[in-house]
Enzyme design. Sequence first.
Site: not given
Length: 424
Positions: A100, A352
Site C-alpha cells: 500500500k 487489476s
Amino acid sequence: MFELAKQRLEPVFKYINVDEEVIDRLSVAKRSIIASIPVRMDNGELKIFTGYRVQYDDTRGPTKGGIRYHPRVNLDEVTSLSFWMTVKCAVAGLPFGGAKGGVMVNPKDLSKLELERLSRGYIRAFADVIGESRDIPAPDVYTNSTIMGWMADEYSVISRRQVPSMITGKPVHLGGSEGRESATGQGALFSLNEYARRKGYKASDITVAVQGFGNVGYHFARLAKKSGYRVVAVSDSRGAIYSSSGLNVEDVYQFKQQENELASVYCDGTVCNMLDYESLTNEELLLLDVDVLVLGALENQITQLNADEIKAKTILEIANGPVTPQADEILEANGVDVIPDVLANSGGVVVSYFEWVQNRSGLYWEEKEVHTKLKKIMSKESNIVYDLALSHNCSLRTAAYIHGIERLAGAIDERGNRKYFKSI
C-alpha cells in the site's frame, strides 16, 4: 491501527495449525519506505509532501496495492492496509503479495497541475522499489485513472521504455482494463449475491443502505439496484439521504455531480425533479433498520461505541477495515453477519490482476469477458469462505482469514521452515 489489524489473526489460529515462522513472518512488514516529495506550486512556492510505500509480504508474488491521497495518511495506516492487501490477494487466489502507498495531502487543495506534479514526484521517489515484477500500485482513496496514467508515464520516462504493467487502474486508452472502474463494486455484488442465494433471499426483498457514495459506493449501489435490490439510503462525507420506497441511484449520482449535494430525484435528461426523502447524518445511516448495510467509506466506522445499536442483519464491507475487532465481537453476539473486506472488496484487485496480465501479454478483453472472469473468481472464493464458516462454526471474517492464511502458510512453508531444516 496496525495493532488492531493484526488482532484479526488471533481467532484464525484456533482453527488451523500453522508453523510459528508463519506467524512471525506475517506479524511484520517486509519493507517500509518514507520519502519526501518536493512539489513546485502554481504560485512558485515549494512544498514538501510526505509519501509512503509499504510492501508487506511477497511470498506469493510481487506486491500489489493502491496509492491514496488523504490528509490523515500515515505509516501506521499504510502498514495496516498493506497487511489487509496481503490477506486479500491470498483469499482471491492471486499470485500477488500485499502493499500500500499514500501521500499525506488534501488533494482538493491542489490544482490539476499541482496534482500531476505530486503524482509524478511520487513515482520519482519510489521508482527504485516498484515495477511490474516487484510492486504494482493502483488507485485508492482520492486517486483515479488519470493519476495512474501520469504515474505510468513518469515511470516510462525514468526507465526509458513503455512499462504499462507497472501500475493498474489506468485509463483504457493507456492500457487500462475494461471494467476496472466498477470492479470493486461489481465484485462486492457478486459476493453478496452468493450470500443471498445460500440464505434463500430474493434481491427484491432486500433493503440496502450504502455509506460512501464515491466511485466504489456508487457503482455498487447502481449495480445492486439494477439487480433488483432496493437501495433506500446513500451518504457522502457531508450527510445521507433516505427514502423507504428506494432511490433512483443513477439520478441521485447525476444530481450530485451537477449540484454537489445528495437528494432523491427523478431525472429526465438534464432536468431533475425532487422526490420525497429524509436527510440523515452519516451516524444515523449506520443505525438504519435495513437488511444490508454497505460500508464504503473509511476505516473504523463501526466500533464498540455504536456496534450494539446496529440494526442491519448483514454488513458488507467494501471499504478497508470499517469494523473494529471489538465491534466484530458485539456484532457476532447480536447475530449480524459481516461479509469482510478481504473478500467483499477484492474485485478491484482481481481486475487489476486482469489488467496486469493483459499488459504483459498484449491481449485485451472486452468488458463482458472481464466481468465473466471476475464473477467466476468472486463466486468461487466466496463459496469457499461461506463453507469454511459453516464447517468451523465461525464468523465469515474468521473464515476468510483461515482461507487466506492457509494459502500464505503453504507458500511460506514450501520455502522451508525450522521443522524442515531440523530434520535434514
